[in-house]
Design an enzyme around this catalytic site. Structure first.
Site, PDB file in Angstrom:
ATOM      1  N   HIS A  34       0.867  -1.184   0.000  1.00 31.12           N
ATOM      2  CA  HIS A  34       0.000   0.000   0.000  1.00 31.12           C
ATOM      3  C   HIS A  34       0.902   1.232   0.000  1.00 31.12           C
ATOM      4  O   HIS A  34       2.144   1.098  -0.036  1.00 31.12           O
ATOM      5  CB  HIS A  34      -0.955  -0.023   1.203  1.00 31.12           C
ATOM      6  CG  HIS A  34      -0.259  -0.282   2.513  1.00 31.12           C
ATOM      7  ND1 HIS A  34       0.618   0.602   3.074  1.00 31.12           N
ATOM      8  CD2 HIS A  34      -0.293  -1.354   3.354  1.00 31.12           C
ATOM      9  CE1 HIS A  34       1.081   0.125   4.212  1.00 31.12           C
ATOM     10  NE2 HIS A  34       0.563  -1.077   4.397  1.00 31.12           N
ATOM     11  N   HIS A  37       4.127   1.318   2.089  1.00 31.54           N
ATOM     12  CA  HIS A  37       5.316   0.659   1.528  1.00 31.54           C
ATOM     13  C   HIS A  37       5.932   1.508   0.410  1.00 31.54           C
ATOM     14  O   HIS A  37       7.148   1.632   0.298  1.00 31.54           O
ATOM     15  CB  HIS A  37       4.939  -0.707   0.937  1.00 31.54           C
ATOM     16  CG  HIS A  37       4.386  -1.682   1.923  1.00 31.54           C
ATOM     17  ND1 HIS A  37       3.062  -2.057   1.931  1.00 31.54           N
ATOM     18  CD2 HIS A  37       4.974  -2.365   2.925  1.00 31.54           C
ATOM     19  CE1 HIS A  37       2.861  -2.936   2.888  1.00 31.54           C
ATOM     20  NE2 HIS A  37       3.997  -3.143   3.516  1.00 31.54           N
ATOM     21  N   LYS A 149       5.277   2.925  11.767  1.00 29.79           N
ATOM     22  CA  LYS A 149       4.035   2.333  12.260  1.00 29.79           C
ATOM     23  C   LYS A 149       4.357   1.133  13.148  1.00 29.79           C
ATOM     24  O   LYS A 149       3.730   0.920  14.174  1.00 29.79           O
ATOM     25  CB  LYS A 149       3.142   1.913  11.106  1.00 29.79           C
ATOM     26  CG  LYS A 149       2.039   1.027  11.583  1.00 29.79           C
ATOM     27  CD  LYS A 149       0.883   0.959  10.664  1.00 29.79           C
ATOM     28  CE  LYS A 149      -0.115  -0.010  11.206  1.00 29.79           C
ATOM     29  NZ  LYS A 149       0.376  -1.387  11.169  1.00 29.79           N
ATOM     30  N   VAL A 180       2.244   6.434   7.254  1.00 27.88           N
ATOM     31  CA  VAL A 180       1.354   7.020   6.238  1.00 27.88           C
ATOM     32  C   VAL A 180      -0.076   6.681   6.646  1.00 27.88           C
ATOM     33  O   VAL A 180      -0.373   5.533   7.018  1.00 27.88           O
ATOM     34  CB  VAL A 180       1.680   6.454   4.839  1.00 27.88           C
ATOM     35  CG1 VAL A 180       0.757   7.058   3.795  1.00 27.88           C
ATOM     36  CG2 VAL A 180       3.133   6.729   4.492  1.00 27.88           C
TER      37      VAL A 180
END
Ligand code: PAF
Length: 288
Positions: A34, A37, A149, A180
């Protein structure tokens, strides 16, 4: 973009990439890519001559009853996304290439891996540290890129690199890239696709409530009641009782019961409808 699925092909391709002293950045992933990455890839491209991405759904970091079998696998789609981002080489080994018959080694990073997700998922970080050490040895990157994250994962990998005196990459060349987020604030994750539309809507409470908790603690609210209120708010939104809701020292991840003069982090792991979501946010310290 070349794809390698055996070590011989990987090494030949890497030797060609490194000609003339070109630098290589590694973006390790488990696929199901996504924007998070792709942001790692873009960051890697900014600071390295070539980017190598790896896709390997690592069985040793999944515990019993976790989602190893159902974890999304979409190699062709992922490869197309990486190629479009200018990745030079995709390393996509099979399980036999990573864990051949008789494989008997495990890397265990004490301390920083023990609380939080380490407590909720026994053995998880041993699996992560071991596979990442292998990826580092296989690719020998100048730099490696990981999302913030997975904040505890990043701390575990940096500790491993420092403790084992790794040089490729050196601990200082392990780059953390900010999380993100979707438009409503939910941190991007390959597991978000497991959420039903109702669960997905409710999941946005996690970053929203965390942001308010960060603001409260920074404004001087006592930590324990602030964390308890966050937990209650998540449960009211439809989350199960969280695995943890914690304030921790940003470097050591040691739990904090009061905000001090060193940077801190708010970290949460909670399930909604069986999907485990994690998130973390920076908490600014009190002025010294
Ligand atoms: O963050 C991930 O996707 C994985 O934990 C990693 C670092 C690729 C190791 O399998």
């Amino acid at each position: 973009m070349q794809t390698a699925s055996t070590l011989d092909v990987l090494r030949t391709a890497l030797a060609a990439l490194r000609k003339g002293g070109a630098t290589v950045g590694l973006v390790p992933t488990m696929g199901a890519l996504h924007e998070g990455h792709l942001t790692l890839v873009r960051r890697a491209r900014e600071v390295c001559d070539h980017v190598v991405a790896s896709i390997f759904v690592n069985p040793t970091q999944f515990g019993e009853g976790e989602d190893l079998d159902s974890y999304p696998r979409q190699l062709a789609e992922d490869a197309a996304m990486l190629e479009a981002e200018g990745v030079a080489l995709l390393w996509a080994p099979g399980v036999e290439a990573m864990y051949p018959e008789g494989f008997a080694t495990s890397i265990s990073v004490k301390g920083v891996s023990e609380g939080l997700c380490g407590a909720a998922r026994p053995g998880h970080f041993d699996g992560v540290a071991t596979v990442v050490a292998k990826l580092f040895n296989q690719v020998m990157p100048d730099r490696a890129f990981f999302g913030e994250k997975d904040y505890q994962q990043l701390a575990v990998i940096r500790t491993m690199a420092r403790d084992l005196d790794l040089t490729r990459p050196h601990a200082d060349a392990i780059i953390g890239v900010p999380t993100v987020r979707e438009a409503d604030g939910l941190a991007m994750s390959s597991r978000n696709r497991y959420l039903s539309p109702e669960q997905r809507a409710a999941a946005a409470t996690l970053p929203a409530a965390m942001r308010e908790t960060v603001a409260g603690i920074e404004a001087g609210e006592p930590v324990a009641p602030a964390l308890a209120a966050l937990e209650k708010r998540l449960e009211a939104a439809g989350f199960d009782r969280p695995d943890y809701v914690a304030l921790a020292d940003a470097a050591s991840l040691a739990p904090l019961d009061a905000l001090g003069t060193a940077p801190a982090r708010l970290l949460v792991a909670a399930r909604i409808g069986g999907t485990r979501l994690i998130d973390n946010m920076a908490v600014s310290p009190r002025p010294a």
